[in-house]
Design a protein around this motif. Structure first.
Motif, PDB file in Angstrom:
ATOM      1  N   ALA A 165       0.843  -1.194   0.000  1.00  0.00           N
ATOM      2  CA  ALA A 165       0.000   0.000   0.000  1.00  0.00           C
ATOM      3  C   ALA A 165       0.873   1.236   0.000  1.00  0.00           C
ATOM      4  N   ASN A 166       0.329   2.320  -0.503  1.00  0.00           N
ATOM      5  CA  ASN A 166       0.992   3.612  -0.415  1.00  0.00           C
ATOM      6  C   ASN A 166       1.356   3.892   1.046  1.00  0.00           C
ATOM      7  N   SER A 167       2.572   4.323   1.296  1.00  0.00           N
ATOM      8  CA  SER A 167       3.048   4.508   2.675  1.00  0.00           C
ATOM      9  C   SER A 167       2.209   5.504   3.464  1.00  0.00           C
ATOM     10  N   GLN A 168       1.541   6.420   2.774  1.00  0.00           N
ATOM     11  CA  GLN A 168       0.710   7.399   3.478  1.00  0.00           C
ATOM     12  C   GLN A 168      -0.459   6.742   4.209  1.00  0.00           C
ATOM     13  N   LEU A 169      -0.837   5.550   3.773  1.00  0.00           N
ATOM     14  CA  LEU A 169      -2.015   4.900   4.342  1.00  0.00           C
ATOM     15  C   LEU A 169      -1.766   4.297   5.717  1.00  0.00           C
ATOM     16  N   PHE A 170      -0.522   4.289   6.173  1.00  0.00           N
ATOM     17  CA  PHE A 170      -0.208   3.729   7.484  1.00  0.00           C
ATOM     18  C   PHE A 170      -0.148   4.793   8.572  1.00  0.00           C
ATOM     19  N   GLN A 171      -0.618   5.972   8.247  1.00  0.00           N
ATOM     20  CA  GLN A 171      -0.683   7.060   9.226  1.00  0.00           C
ATOM     21  C   GLN A 171      -1.897   7.921   8.920  1.00  0.00           C
ATOM     22  N   TRP A 172      -2.249   8.779   9.885  1.00  0.00           N
ATOM     23  CA  TRP A 172      -3.384   9.670   9.672  1.00  0.00           C
ATOM     24  C   TRP A 172      -3.102  10.596   8.494  1.00  0.00           C
ATOM     25  N   GLY A 173      -4.151  10.932   7.780  1.00  0.00           N
ATOM     26  CA  GLY A 173      -4.019  11.830   6.647  1.00  0.00           C
ATOM     27  C   GLY A 173      -5.370  12.081   6.014  1.00  0.00           C
ATOM     28  N   ASP A 174      -5.377  12.836   4.940  1.00  0.00           N
ATOM     29  CA  ASP A 174      -6.615  13.195   4.262  1.00  0.00           C
ATOM     30  C   ASP A 174      -6.802  12.494   2.930  1.00  0.00           C
ATOM     31  N   MET A 175      -5.733  11.994   2.329  1.00  0.00           N
ATOM     32  CA  MET A 175      -5.801  11.501   0.968  1.00  0.00           C
ATOM     33  C   MET A 175      -6.056   9.996   0.912  1.00  0.00           C
ATOM     34  N   ASP A 176      -7.033   9.601   0.107  1.00  0.00           N
ATOM     35  CA  ASP A 176      -7.245   8.190  -0.202  1.00  0.00           C
ATOM     36  C   ASP A 176      -6.221   7.767  -1.249  1.00  0.00           C
ATOM     37  N   CYS A 177      -5.695   6.561  -1.106  1.00  0.00           N
ATOM     38  CA  CYS A 177      -4.585   6.110  -1.955  1.00  0.00           C
ATOM     39  C   CYS A 177      -4.791   4.664  -2.390  1.00  0.00           C
ATOM     40  N   PRO A 178      -4.057   4.245  -3.420  1.00  0.00           N
ATOM     41  CA  PRO A 178      -4.178   2.867  -3.908  1.00  0.00           C
ATOM     42  C   PRO A 178      -3.359   1.876  -3.098  1.00  0.00           C
ATOM     43  N   ALA A 179      -3.734   0.618  -3.250  1.00  0.00           N
ATOM     44  CA  ALA A 179      -3.032  -0.488  -2.607  1.00  0.00           C
ATOM     45  C   ALA A 179      -3.298  -1.746  -3.432  1.00  0.00           C
ATOM     46  N   GLN A 180      -2.740  -2.839  -2.991  1.00  0.00           N
ATOM     47  CA  GLN A 180      -2.936  -4.121  -3.671  1.00  0.00           C
ATOM     48  C   GLN A 180      -3.210  -5.183  -2.619  1.00  0.00           C
ATOM     49  N   LEU A 181      -4.118  -6.097  -2.925  1.00  0.00           N
ATOM     50  CA  LEU A 181      -4.479  -7.140  -1.967  1.00  0.00           C
ATOM     51  C   LEU A 181      -4.626  -8.482  -2.660  1.00  0.00           C
ATOM     52  N   VAL A 182      -4.806  -9.528  -1.842  1.00  0.00           N
ATOM     53  CA  VAL A 182      -5.188 -10.849  -2.327  1.00  0.00           C
ATOM     54  C   VAL A 182      -6.481 -11.228  -1.627  1.00  0.00           C
ATOM     55  N   TYR A 183      -7.284 -12.044  -2.306  1.00  0.00           N
ATOM     56  CA  TYR A 183      -8.556 -12.480  -1.736  1.00  0.00           C
ATOM     57  C   TYR A 183      -8.990 -13.762  -2.414  1.00  0.00           C
ATOM     58  N   SER A 184      -9.992 -14.395  -1.823  1.00  0.00           N
ATOM     59  CA  SER A 184     -10.558 -15.609  -2.406  1.00  0.00           C
ATOM     60  C   SER A 184     -11.997 -15.753  -1.936  1.00  0.00           C
ATOM     61  N   PRO A 185     -12.878 -16.238  -2.823  1.00  0.00           N
ATOM     62  CA  PRO A 185     -14.260 -16.494  -2.402  1.00  0.00           C
ATOM     63  C   PRO A 185     -14.430 -17.815  -1.673  1.00  0.00           C
ATOM     64  N   GLU A 186     -13.374 -18.607  -1.574  1.00  0.00           N
ATOM     65  CA  GLU A 186     -13.491 -19.938  -0.991  1.00  0.00           C
ATOM     66  C   GLU A 186     -13.807 -19.858   0.511  1.00  0.00           C
ATOM     67  N   PRO A 187     -14.832 -20.574   0.966  1.00  0.00           N
ATOM     68  CA  PRO A 187     -15.210 -20.528   2.385  1.00  0.00           C
ATOM     69  C   PRO A 187     -14.100 -20.960   3.338  1.00  0.00           C
ATOM     70  N   SER A 188     -13.155 -21.771   2.852  1.00  0.00           N
ATOM     71  CA  SER A 188     -12.095 -22.256   3.739  1.00  0.00           C
ATOM     72  C   SER A 188     -11.255 -21.121   4.311  1.00  0.00           C
ATOM     73  N   PHE A 189     -11.233 -19.965   3.639  1.00  0.00           N
ATOM     74  CA  PHE A 189     -10.434 -18.848   4.136  1.00  0.00           C
ATOM     75  C   PHE A 189     -11.146 -18.050   5.233  1.00  0.00           C
ATOM     76  N   ASP A 190     -12.421 -18.331   5.451  1.00  0.00           N
ATOM     77  CA  ASP A 190     -13.133 -17.640   6.527  1.00  0.00           C
ATOM     78  C   ASP A 190     -12.429 -17.844   7.864  1.00  0.00           C
ATOM     79  N   ALA A 191     -11.931 -19.048   8.071  1.00  0.00           N
ATOM     80  CA  ALA A 191     -11.302 -19.380   9.343  1.00  0.00           C
ATOM     81  C   ALA A 191      -9.803 -19.124   9.357  1.00  0.00           C
ATOM     82  N   ALA A 192      -9.215 -18.835   8.206  1.00  0.00           N
ATOM     83  CA  ALA A 192      -7.750 -18.737   8.133  1.00  0.00           C
ATOM     84  C   ALA A 192      -7.299 -17.630   7.189  1.00  0.00           C
ATOM     85  N   PRO A 193      -7.642 -16.360   7.472  1.00  0.00           N
ATOM     86  CA  PRO A 193      -7.183 -15.291   6.593  1.00  0.00           C
ATOM     87  C   PRO A 193      -5.675 -15.116   6.595  1.00  0.00           C
ATOM     88  N   GLN A 194      -4.997 -15.673   7.598  1.00  0.00           N
ATOM     89  CA  GLN A 194      -3.539 -15.588   7.616  1.00  0.00           C
ATOM     90  C   GLN A 194      -2.920 -16.328   6.433  1.00  0.00           C
TER      91      GLN A 194
END
Length: 205
Positions: free
Chosen positions: A68-97
């Motif tokens: 994520a944009n480093s600004q997002l780890f502290q207070w500020g006014d600007m919304d910024c981009p980031a990147q994530l991973v995700y899955s619709p599989e129910p097995s991840f409900d219990a294990a997002p780690q």
């Protein structure tokens, strides 16, 4: 009292979200304004435009941060981009780690030149930070499952409890017919999820 499991917390957020029909959720929702830096030709413009679609038709799943944009780890006014991973599989409900581990594996490709073409695409996505990726399926070589994907997204500060990222795991909204995703507005987070977020413990095993 023991801390609820991640499976219980994501189920609680789903209940809080789906107790209202989509049209009523829209009445209660205030879209984040378009950031001043965002141009209409930026692929993230569509992500910004589809906030209301996600609120109306979305499904709640776990997401895990890649970078994520480093600004997002502290207070500020600007919304910024980031990147994530995700899955619709129910097995991840219990294990997002598990999602977090794959996100870290993608980040570790930054500034590398893998032999594998599919890994090179991911290396480019985290090295060239203006590169946008949406719903890019991930290879099994990273420990990913069949439906796990990575996406660029926008972090809207108004959707977070105190306006900045305190951790690398959070509930998100996905929806059929779009590759846009966004963090679930915190009004739909339960008290246990909120507490762990404020303690920087959400998503830990």
């Amino acid at each position: 009292m023991s801390t609820p499991s991640h499976e219980q917390m994501i189920a609680d957020s789903r209940r809080r979200f789906t107790r209202w029909p989509g049209w009523l959720r829209l009445l209660r929702f205030a879209s984040a304004p378009q950031p001043g830096w965002m141009e209409s030709r930026d692929p993230l413009f569509k992500v910004w435009e589809e906030q209301r679609l996600l609120v109306q038709r979305g499904r709640v799943v776990w997401g895990a941060l890649v970078q994520a944009n480093s600004q997002l780890f502290q207070w500020g006014d600007m919304d910024c981009p980031a990147q994530l991973v995700y899955s619709p599989e129910p097995s991840f409900d219990a294990a997002p780690q598990r999602l977090r581990a794959v996100g870290q594996a993608i980040f570790d490709l930054k500034h590398t030149r893998p032999d594998s073409p599919e890994l090179q695409v991911l290396a480019d996505s985290v090295t060239q930070e203006l590169e946008r990726s949406f719903g890019l399926l991930l290879p099994a070589s990273l420990g990913a499952t069949e439906d796990m994907a990575t996406s660029s997204f926008m972090v809207y500060r108004q959707h977070l409890p105190d306006g900045f990222l305190r951790g690398g795991v959070f509930p998100i909204l996905t929806a059929p017919g779009t590759r846009s995703v966004m963090i679930l507005p915190y009004a739909y987070w339960g008290p246990d999820m909120l507490q762990l977020w404020m303690q920087r413990s959400l998503g830990r095993a």
